[in-house]
Scaffold this motif. Structure first.
Motif, PDB file in Angstrom:
ATOM      1  N   TYR A  77       0.598   5.055  -5.637  1.00  0.00           N
ATOM      2  CA  TYR A  77       0.396   5.194  -4.197  1.00  0.00           C
ATOM      3  C   TYR A  77      -0.626   4.198  -3.662  1.00  0.00           C
ATOM      4  O   TYR A  77      -0.473   3.687  -2.541  1.00  0.00           O
ATOM      5  CB  TYR A  77      -0.020   6.628  -3.857  1.00  0.00           C
ATOM      6  N   LEU A  78      -1.654   3.896  -4.439  1.00  0.00           N
ATOM      7  CA  LEU A  78      -2.635   2.909  -3.986  1.00  0.00           C
ATOM      8  C   LEU A  78      -1.985   1.536  -3.850  1.00  0.00           C
ATOM      9  O   LEU A  78      -2.202   0.832  -2.851  1.00  0.00           O
ATOM     10  CB  LEU A  78      -3.803   2.852  -4.970  1.00  0.00           C
ATOM     11  N   HIS A  79      -1.187   1.154  -4.831  1.00  0.00           N
ATOM     12  CA  HIS A  79      -0.494  -0.131  -4.762  1.00  0.00           C
ATOM     13  C   HIS A  79       0.491  -0.157  -3.603  1.00  0.00           C
ATOM     14  O   HIS A  79       0.605  -1.173  -2.885  1.00  0.00           O
ATOM     15  CB  HIS A  79       0.229  -0.413  -6.078  1.00  0.00           C
ATOM     16  N   ALA A  80       1.216   0.950  -3.400  1.00  0.00           N
ATOM     17  CA  ALA A  80       2.193   1.009  -2.313  1.00  0.00           C
ATOM     18  C   ALA A  80       1.523   0.831  -0.961  1.00  0.00           C
ATOM     19  O   ALA A  80       2.042   0.138  -0.074  1.00  0.00           O
ATOM     20  CB  ALA A  80       2.949   2.339  -2.351  1.00  0.00           C
ATOM     21  N   LEU A  97      -0.061  -3.938   3.337  1.00  0.00           N
ATOM     22  CA  LEU A  97      -0.962  -4.598   4.274  1.00  0.00           C
ATOM     23  C   LEU A  97      -0.755  -6.113   4.283  1.00  0.00           C
ATOM     24  O   LEU A  97      -1.095  -6.783   5.270  1.00  0.00           O
ATOM     25  CB  LEU A  97      -2.423  -4.277   3.928  1.00  0.00           C
ATOM     26  N   GLY A  98      -0.232  -6.661   3.206  1.00  0.00           N
ATOM     27  CA  GLY A  98       0.005  -8.100   3.128  1.00  0.00           C
ATOM     28  C   GLY A  98       1.338  -8.527   3.706  1.00  0.00           C
ATOM     29  O   GLY A  98       1.655  -9.720   3.700  1.00  0.00           O
ATOM     30  N   MET A 138       2.271   4.713   5.764  1.00  0.00           N
ATOM     31  CA  MET A 138       1.227   4.001   5.026  1.00  0.00           C
ATOM     32  C   MET A 138      -0.026   4.850   4.882  1.00  0.00           C
ATOM     33  O   MET A 138      -0.673   4.866   3.826  1.00  0.00           O
ATOM     34  CB  MET A 138       0.884   2.679   5.736  1.00  0.00           C
ATOM     35  N   THR A 139      -0.352   5.586   5.939  1.00  0.00           N
ATOM     36  CA  THR A 139      -1.535   6.450   5.900  1.00  0.00           C
ATOM     37  C   THR A 139      -1.365   7.560   4.874  1.00  0.00           C
ATOM     38  O   THR A 139      -2.289   7.868   4.108  1.00  0.00           O
ATOM     39  CB  THR A 139      -1.797   7.057   7.295  1.00  0.00           C
ATOM     40  N   ILE A 140      -0.186   8.169   4.849  1.00  0.00           N
ATOM     41  CA  ILE A 140       0.065   9.232   3.868  1.00  0.00           C
ATOM     42  C   ILE A 140      -0.041   8.682   2.448  1.00  0.00           C
ATOM     43  O   ILE A 140      -0.626   9.320   1.566  1.00  0.00           O
ATOM     44  CB  ILE A 140       1.444   9.869   4.116  1.00  0.00           C
ATOM     45  N   ALA A 198      -3.242   8.500  -2.558  1.00  0.00           N
ATOM     46  CA  ALA A 198      -4.036   7.828  -3.589  1.00  0.00           C
ATOM     47  C   ALA A 198      -5.446   8.421  -3.639  1.00  0.00           C
ATOM     48  O   ALA A 198      -5.984   8.689  -4.722  1.00  0.00           O
ATOM     49  CB  ALA A 198      -4.094   6.328  -3.312  1.00  0.00           C
ATOM     50  N   CYS A 199      -6.033   8.659  -2.468  1.00  0.00           N
ATOM     51  CA  CYS A 199      -7.387   9.216  -2.403  1.00  0.00           C
ATOM     52  C   CYS A 199      -7.445  10.657  -2.896  1.00  0.00           C
ATOM     53  O   CYS A 199      -8.531  11.160  -3.218  1.00  0.00           O
ATOM     54  CB  CYS A 199      -7.913   9.154  -0.971  1.00  0.00           C
ATOM     55  N   ALA A 200      -6.294  11.337  -2.958  1.00  0.00           N
ATOM     56  CA  ALA A 200      -6.268  12.746  -3.364  1.00  0.00           C
ATOM     57  C   ALA A 200      -6.798  12.960  -4.768  1.00  0.00           C
ATOM     58  O   ALA A 200      -7.205  14.072  -5.116  1.00  0.00           O
ATOM     59  CB  ALA A 200      -4.845  13.294  -3.267  1.00  0.00           C
TER      60      ALA A 200
END
Length: 327
Positions: free
Chosen positions: A179-182, A187-188, A235-237, A242-244
């Protein structure tokens, strides 16, 4: 009381949490169901479509020669479909995780190594099935729908217990990376950064929204606020998922619902059902507390409370009918 008492106690509780639960069984069943749906719903001639250079898969070289699609004889590839379906059905049924865990990974790996038509969900399923091996190989239950063992208060977790617990941590780290990579990779990309990406995806004739859903999605993405909300919202989800890894149980439960909703929406719009199953299984292993049984989850508790209330109302009505005098 020392500053280390709190972390030490939490570490002890973490180590004592049972790694073999019905929740893990549900995740295994959902994971296997995704691969099963793909194998049964797609003709094997399509799965083995020729590569761009004309090579006809499966390519049976190196480790790939051990895959199921290479083991079966030429001209009898339907046997790979049959064997895959049987193994995956047994996995879903939950029989002997110690045995079916290895077979599940072999079938999933054989699929990604041997067939042409696959998506990211199939690759996720293979990785999760591999990381589940330390858990399944140490699982002595006859069925994965049975409750896991409970340590006595004076007992110490054995090596199998700790190995399975560490494997669950590795799964959580893997899903965190996905999820972090996704989220960061998008963003790029200009279309994701400016909020218009889903306008292009949902109107794509090959990957876009299904016909029955396109009138609704077309109306939503016709509005700048609508298309930016969908694009940046997804994108926010992903970023929050990832932060979860570092969150407490309550927000993790909320994000579990949000994550399942995100992938359900992707499946409804783009037809990626196997991807939904793979990511749903990953989210269950990522966001549910280790040691939690299905009967301890809030949906089951909600259903049980509703059932209890109905029983009480029925009992009260029956008592009234007995006590009221007949006309």
């Amino acid at each position: 009381m020392t500053p280390f008492d709190g972390p030490a106690e939490r570490t002890a509780q973490w180590a004592r949490a049972c790694p073999w639960t019905t929740t893990v069984g549900l995740a295994r069943a959902v994971l296997a169901a995704g691969t099963l749906l793909t194998v049964l719903s797609t003709p094997y001639e399509v799965l083995l479509s020729p590569l761009s250079d004309g090579t006809v898969p499966p390519v049976c070289g190196g480790p790939g020669r051990l895959g199921l699609w290479c083991v079966v004889p030429d001209g009898h590839r339907w046997l790979a479909v049959l064997i895959s379906a049987v193994v995956l059905c047994v996995v879903i049924a939950g029989w002997r995780p110690q045995i079916t865990g290895v077979l599940h990974w072999w079938v999933a790996w054989s699929f990604t190594a041997g067939v042409t038509i696959q998506d990211g969900g199939d690759q996720v399923a293979t990785v999760i099935a591999l990381l589940l091996l330390p858990i399944t190989l140490t699982d002595r239950r006859r069925w994965h729908w049975q409750r896991g063992p409970v340590l006595a208060d004076d007992a110490t977790p054995g090596w199998s217990w700790l190995v399975a617990r560490v494997a669950r941590v590795l799964i959580m780290v893997q899903v965190f990376v996905i999820y972090l990579h996704a989220a960061i990779a998008k963003l790029g990309v200009t279309e994701w950064a400016d909020g218009t990406a889903l306008w292009y995806w949902l109107r794509n004739p090959q990957f876009g929204a299904a016909g029955w859903l396109s009138p609704l999605t077309d109306r939503v993405i016709a509005s700048p606020a609508g298309v930016m909300g969908l694009t940046w919202g997804s994108m926010t989800i992903e970023f929050l998922l990832a932060c979860a890894l570092f969150m407490r149980p309550v927000p993790r439960r909320i994000l579990l619902v949000a994550g399942l909703g995100l992938h359900l929406g992707i499946a409804a719009a783009m037809g990626l059902v196997s991807f939904l199953c793979a990511m749903a299984a990953a989210l269950l292993l990522y966001l549910t507390p280790v040691g939690q049984e299905l009967r301890e989850t809030w949906p089951v508790k909600l259903l049980e409370s509703v059932r209890t209330r109905r029983q009480k109302v029925t009992s009260i009505d029956a008592a009234r009918m007995v006590t009221e005098p007949s006309g």
